[in-house]
Enzyme design. Sequence first.
Site, PDB file in Angstrom:
ATOM      1  N   ASP A   1       4.052   1.579   3.203  1.00  0.00           N
ATOM      2  CA  ASP A   1       2.801   1.362   3.948  1.00  0.00           C
ATOM      3  C   ASP A   1       2.745   2.428   5.041  1.00  0.00           C
ATOM      4  OD1 ASP A   1       0.452  -0.036   4.906  1.00  0.00           O
ATOM      5  OD2 ASP A   1       1.672  -0.829   6.530  1.00  0.00           O
ATOM      6  N   SER A   2       1.590   2.517   5.683  1.00  0.00           N
ATOM      7  CA  SER A   2       1.458   3.465   6.787  1.00  0.00           C
ATOM      8  C   SER A   2       2.301   3.020   7.989  1.00  0.00           C
ATOM      9  CB  SER A   2       0.001   3.548   7.223  1.00  0.00           C
ATOM     10  OG  SER A   2      -0.411   2.288   7.704  1.00  0.00           O
TER      11      SER A   2
ATOM     12  N   GLY B   1      -5.845   4.748   8.258  1.00  0.00           N
ATOM     13  CA  GLY B   1      -7.173   4.240   7.896  1.00  0.00           C
ATOM     14  C   GLY B   1      -8.363   5.028   8.373  1.00  0.00           C
TER      15      GLY B   1
ATOM     16  N   CYS C   1      -0.313  -1.047   0.811  1.00  0.00           N
ATOM     17  CA  CYS C   1      -1.305  -0.530   1.751  1.00  0.00           C
ATOM     18  C   CYS C   1      -2.627  -0.373   1.008  1.00  0.00           C
ATOM     19  CB  CYS C   1      -0.817   0.822   2.286  1.00  0.00           C
ATOM     20  SG  CYS C   1      -2.010   1.637   3.375  1.00  0.00           S
ATOM     21  N   ASN C   2      -3.664  -1.003   1.521  1.00  0.00           N
ATOM     22  CA  ASN C   2      -4.981  -0.904   0.873  1.00  0.00           C
ATOM     23  C   ASN C   2      -5.548   0.500   0.984  1.00  0.00           C
ATOM     24  OD1 ASN C   2      -6.185  -3.952   0.392  1.00  0.00           O
ATOM     25  ND2 ASN C   2      -4.634  -3.876   1.976  1.00  0.00           N
ATOM     26  N   THR C   3      -5.310   1.128   2.131  1.00  0.00           N
ATOM     27  CA  THR C   3      -5.853   2.464   2.370  1.00  0.00           C
ATOM     28  C   THR C   3      -5.286   3.454   1.350  1.00  0.00           C
ATOM     29  OG1 THR C   3      -5.940   1.890   4.712  1.00  0.00           O
ATOM     30  CG2 THR C   3      -6.171   4.207   4.164  1.00  0.00           C
TER      31      THR C   3
ATOM     32  N   GLU D   1       0.097  -2.808  15.546  1.00  0.00           N
ATOM     33  CA  GLU D   1       1.291  -1.943  15.659  1.00  0.00           C
ATOM     34  C   GLU D   1       1.866  -2.003  17.079  1.00  0.00           C
ATOM     35  OE1 GLU D   1       3.014   0.224  13.448  1.00  0.00           O
ATOM     36  OE2 GLU D   1       1.854  -0.391  11.701  1.00  0.00           O
TER      37      GLU D   1
ATOM     38  N   CYS E   1      -6.341  -5.315   4.374  1.00  0.00           N
ATOM     39  CA  CYS E   1      -5.399  -4.414   5.053  1.00  0.00           C
ATOM     40  C   CYS E   1      -4.126  -5.239   5.226  1.00  0.00           C
ATOM     41  CB  CYS E   1      -5.952  -3.987   6.410  1.00  0.00           C
ATOM     42  SG  CYS E   1      -4.736  -3.134   7.440  1.00  0.00           S
ATOM     43  N   THR E   2      -2.985  -4.648   4.859  1.00  0.00           N
ATOM     44  CA  THR E   2      -1.745  -5.436   4.861  1.00  0.00           C
ATOM     45  C   THR E   2      -1.260  -5.782   6.271  1.00  0.00           C
ATOM     46  OG1 THR E   2      -0.548  -3.357   4.561  1.00  0.00           O
ATOM     47  CG2 THR E   2      -0.916  -4.711   2.602  1.00  0.00           C
ATOM     48  N   HIS E   3      -1.881  -5.173   7.274  1.00  0.00           N
ATOM     49  CA  HIS E   3      -1.550  -5.580   8.646  1.00  0.00           C
ATOM     50  C   HIS E   3      -2.204  -6.929   9.000  1.00  0.00           C
ATOM     51  CE1 HIS E   3      -0.331  -1.402   9.125  1.00  0.00           C
ATOM     52  NE2 HIS E   3       0.097  -1.659  10.345  1.00  0.00           N
TER      53      HIS E   3
HETATM   54  N1  DGL Z   1      -1.832  -1.417   6.253  1.00  0.00           N
HETATM   55  C1  DGL Z   1      -2.779  -0.445   5.816  1.00  0.00           C
HETATM   56  C2  DGL Z   1      -3.737  -0.992   4.795  1.00  0.00           C
HETATM   57  O1  DGL Z   1      -3.451  -1.949   4.117  1.00  0.00           O
HETATM   58  C3  DGL Z   1      -3.591   0.323   6.780  1.00  0.00           C
HETATM   59  C4  DGL Z   1      -3.186   0.635   8.124  1.00  0.00           C
HETATM   60  C5  DGL Z   1      -3.585   1.988   8.623  1.00  0.00           C
HETATM   61  O2  DGL Z   1      -4.743   2.231   9.013  1.00  0.00           O
HETATM   62  O3  DGL Z   1      -2.713   2.819   8.627  1.00  0.00           O
HETATM   63  O4  DGL Z   1      -4.810  -0.447   4.619  1.00  0.00           O
END
Ligand code: DGL
Length: 272
Positions: free
Chosen positions: A10-11, A43, A73-75, A154, A187-189
Amino acid sequence: MDNRPIGFFDSGLGGLTCISHLMKTLPNERIIYFGDTARTPYGSKATSTIRGFSAQIADFLVQRNVKMIVIACNTVSSTSLEDLRERYPDIPVLGIIEPAAARVAEVWQETNSVGIIGTKVTIRSKTHERLIHRLNPRIPIHGMACPVLVPLIEEGIIEHDIMDLSIRYYLDHFLSYHKIDTLVLGCTHYPLIRTNIEKLYPHLSIINPSEEIVNSIETELLERDLLAETASHDNTYYASDLSENFINMINRIFDQSEFRVAFKNFDLDNCK
Ligand code: DGL
């Protein structure tokens, strides 16, 4: 049977929300996780930049002999999935959006209005819409980018008015205007602020892709005969910037008594 690890990335720390679910369902699996905390968030970055970062991290995981790559990570899934599948044709590469789309199509009923929240890149890509409409073109989908949420998460600013205000800034009008009753955490966050969202909007039915992807991982491992045979708790978590926040958040996500977390600093210059 295959006891090699599964590579997740992930990011930043968002992808860790998939791992806690995976460990409950597939406790034998060993994990190598990479969080690109030095370059997060992805993102709002250019697609070409995200593709470059993703290829670099995938190479890093493949060098560590992973049997599967999970894009937690969705992005990255919305920009780089096909690239990574082409780069590693012999390794299964799973994106996180497909399992979420399948779940939406499965639970959707005529009166439901579905909202997707995610990063700018994810929402702009319309990947959720495309994948959901491939399964059922009648499902109404509305997307909302919420770029401030990832940096706050974060930073560990979660149980705080600032987080609730930020969520309300993006969602108050969006949810009521589109009469949304089903919300995908794109978004996984965001599973880390699920409690905040539920408290603010108790009527919502929430779909959490970090949970949904675990079934896809299991199916893929089964089909390819790649399930691990023996239990291993020897997981490794890499971060490109091993910050205090990253460690604090790992403590928040995992029940430390269940398994050992080994942290490793990752030097970007040694990546290639
Ligand atoms: N966790 C990431 C996702 O699922 C994105 C976070 C980011 O913007 O880096 O998209």
